[in-house]
Structure formats: C-alpha cells, structure tokens
Design an enzyme around this catalytic site. Sequence first.
Site, short mmCIF file in Angstrom:
data_model
loop_
_atom_site.label_atom_id
_atom_site.label_comp_id
_atom_site.label_asym_id
_atom_site.label_seq_id
_atom_site.Cartn_x
_atom_site.Cartn_y
_atom_site.Cartn_z
N ALA A 161 -85.75 25.88 58.53
CA ALA A 161 -86.20 24.59 58.01
C ALA A 161 -85.19 23.98 57.05
O ALA A 161 -85.57 23.19 56.20
CB ALA A 161 -87.56 24.75 57.32
N CYS A 162 -83.93 24.31 57.17
CA CYS A 162 -82.92 23.79 56.26
C CYS A 162 -82.40 22.43 56.72
O CYS A 162 -82.33 22.16 57.91
CB CYS A 162 -81.75 24.76 56.15
SG CYS A 162 -82.24 26.42 55.60
N THR A 163 -82.02 21.60 55.75
CA THR A 163 -81.50 20.26 56.05
C THR A 163 -80.22 20.05 55.26
O THR A 163 -80.19 20.23 54.05
CB THR A 163 -82.52 19.18 55.65
OG1 THR A 163 -83.75 19.41 56.34
CG2 THR A 163 -82.00 17.79 56.00
N ARG A 203 -86.33 16.07 61.02
CA ARG A 203 -85.53 16.07 59.80
C ARG A 203 -84.11 15.56 60.06
O ARG A 203 -83.53 14.87 59.22
CB ARG A 203 -85.50 17.48 59.19
CG ARG A 203 -86.83 17.89 58.56
CD ARG A 203 -86.77 19.24 57.90
NE ARG A 203 -86.81 20.33 58.84
CZ ARG A 203 -85.80 21.12 59.17
NH1 ARG A 203 -84.61 20.92 58.60
NH2 ARG A 203 -85.95 22.09 60.04
#
Length: 360
Positions: A26-28, A259
């Site tokens: 879930a990294c952006t 995202r």
Amino acid sequence: MKTGLFKTLCYSLGISLLASPITVPACTGIQLRARDGAVICARTLEFYNDLQAQVVVYPRNYPFNAVSPGGANKGLYWKARYAIVGINSMGKDAIADGMNEKGLAVGLYYLPGYAGYMNVPPKKIAKSLSSTDVSAWLLSNFATVDQVKHAIDSGILINKGIPLYVNGGIPFPLHYSVHDAEGKSLVIECVNGKLYSYNNPLGVLTNSPTFDWHMANLQQYLNSRPSDACLKMGEDTIRSFGQGNGLVGIPGDFTPSSRFVRAVAYTQSMDPSPSADEAVTQAFQILNAFDIPKGVIKDRAHPGNNVYTLWTCANDLKNKRLYFHTVNNRTLHMIDLMRYINTDKVLFFPMDDPMEVVQN
C-alpha cells in the site's frame, strides 16, 4: 552491528512480511521539482504492525553481503563507494528507502503477483543479489539514473533470496523506484526472471500491477483537470456546487491503481515551489491524502492484520536531507547526510525520537 546478525534478522523479518501478503502492498511514491532546481522524492510506507524502523547512515567502504537462497549471506559481497542515509526495519541492512551522497534515491515497493526472480545457478550465487539487497547495491555504487539504467541493462542477477512461499507467491515480491538529483526517474521490475527498466516521467509509483499497466491505465482519466468545469445548455449555465469538479471521477480508494492515478493528478497539478524546503512541505501535504488510518482497511483472511501508514518520508536530493514523520510522532524530523559524510561507522537514529528536528 555485524553483517551476519543483520542477515539473521533479515531472514526473521521475511517470515513476518510474507505471512500476510495481502495486507502489505500500500505504499505511494511521488516526485516534485522546485524552481531552485531541487528534486524531492517522497513516499508513504504501510504495514500491519510496527517494523521497529530506524534511520541509518552507512559510511563509505561499508561492507555489504547479499542474501542467497536459504537466507545465508553467500551472495554478492561489496563495499560502499558512497555514503547512504536510509530507513531500515527490524535491524536489517536492506534499505526500504534511502539516498546517497550524490543525490541518488531508491525505494522498495511491493509487487505481489507479478515479481518473479531468477533461477541463479549455484556457481553464480556469489555474484547475485536478493530482492531486498538491490536498494543498498544501487545506492552504494551509483550516482545517477543513467548509471543505474546502464547497470540494469547490462544484466544483474536477482536470486530468490529467502525461500518462503505463500499461496504460490515468491519471497519479497518487490519493484524499485529510482530518482536522481537531475530529476530523472526509473522503475525497475523483475518479472518471470527477466529485468525491465522503465523511464518514469511522472515520478509516481505504487504497487501491483506492473508499471507499464499503470501508465496505460491513465488513458481512462484524460478528461481530469485541476480547473473547474461548467456545462452550457442553451442560454443556461450549469455550475458545480463547489470547487474541484474538474477532478470528479478520480478514484478515491486505497488500491494501488487508484493511488497511482490520484498521485499523478496531484503532482501534475501542483504549482512548483520556489525552494527545496517549500517543496518538502508540499510533498508531505500531498502524501497526507494517502495516509491509511489503522482499521480503515481490514484483511478478512488474516483478522487483526490491518494495514496502516507507519511513516512518510521525503528525500531532498539537492541538499541530501532525509525528512520523515511517523504514525506515533507527527513532528517533522530531518537527518542531514552531509553532516555525517565523513563518519567511519554505521549511525542509527530512532524514528520516533531522532537527534535532529526540523525547526519552523
């Protein structure tokens, strides 16, 4: 800390990371450029428990030893050409996100379901890296994106590292975001045992699917724009209830594809900041919109493993400064790599209570 102990901790962390692959990715990541020439690359990092992360400074000539299949440190051995500041976890020397003294930055991002590494023959294991070693190898050896791309195109060996498989997956399914002080950006992916490098003109990265898919997916949002729209119907004009209707239709959920689209929309709409300091502030403002509060995303397959944002960091590639705040301490902190450029030992800074604090 000795390299052998680092590798033992790395192996232990692998079991933890891959025990719940659904909740991890879930990294952006984003990139901004200031009018003074500064380049800022920034990212969030999400997980389902405390990774006991630390900011670490590695000196020049620090000895790295890559992980080999089985978890032993029998892979490539090398010494760092450049000093590095980065964020680790659980005491290991694999760098989740970091920057070197030349202004090259590398971040690890999960790519579950797509990353697939190489079947390295035993006689070549000593020349190979595991997926978690790639960031340290790049940061300690290269100064620019062009140099990195040449090295990738020339061929590197990424072995299967820690041998823990879950639901047909692979150990540490990662891809890599690379930025340099000139503003160039690159994405590196290893899929089905083959390396790919993509120029990344937008500087944005999230998670699965692969980078080329995300770029193609942007074609669905060609009508999105930062300016408001109105509709002419004969002599009448229909206007929106408030500002922001030009971005109606931008996806708002936390999936990697959504995202990615939002990060592109925000970064490409922002007016450039005058200076590096203001661009750092701008980067954190953008990434605030990607924070995942604990409990908002629940994993039905693994109750209690609820992914949330652990930290947000930004690398100022012009001034070689790492900025960050954590879920437990929202004060913005900074570590200046150039202050420690001549150190001859590894330095550790606890993320929730570091020695340097950004003064307003």
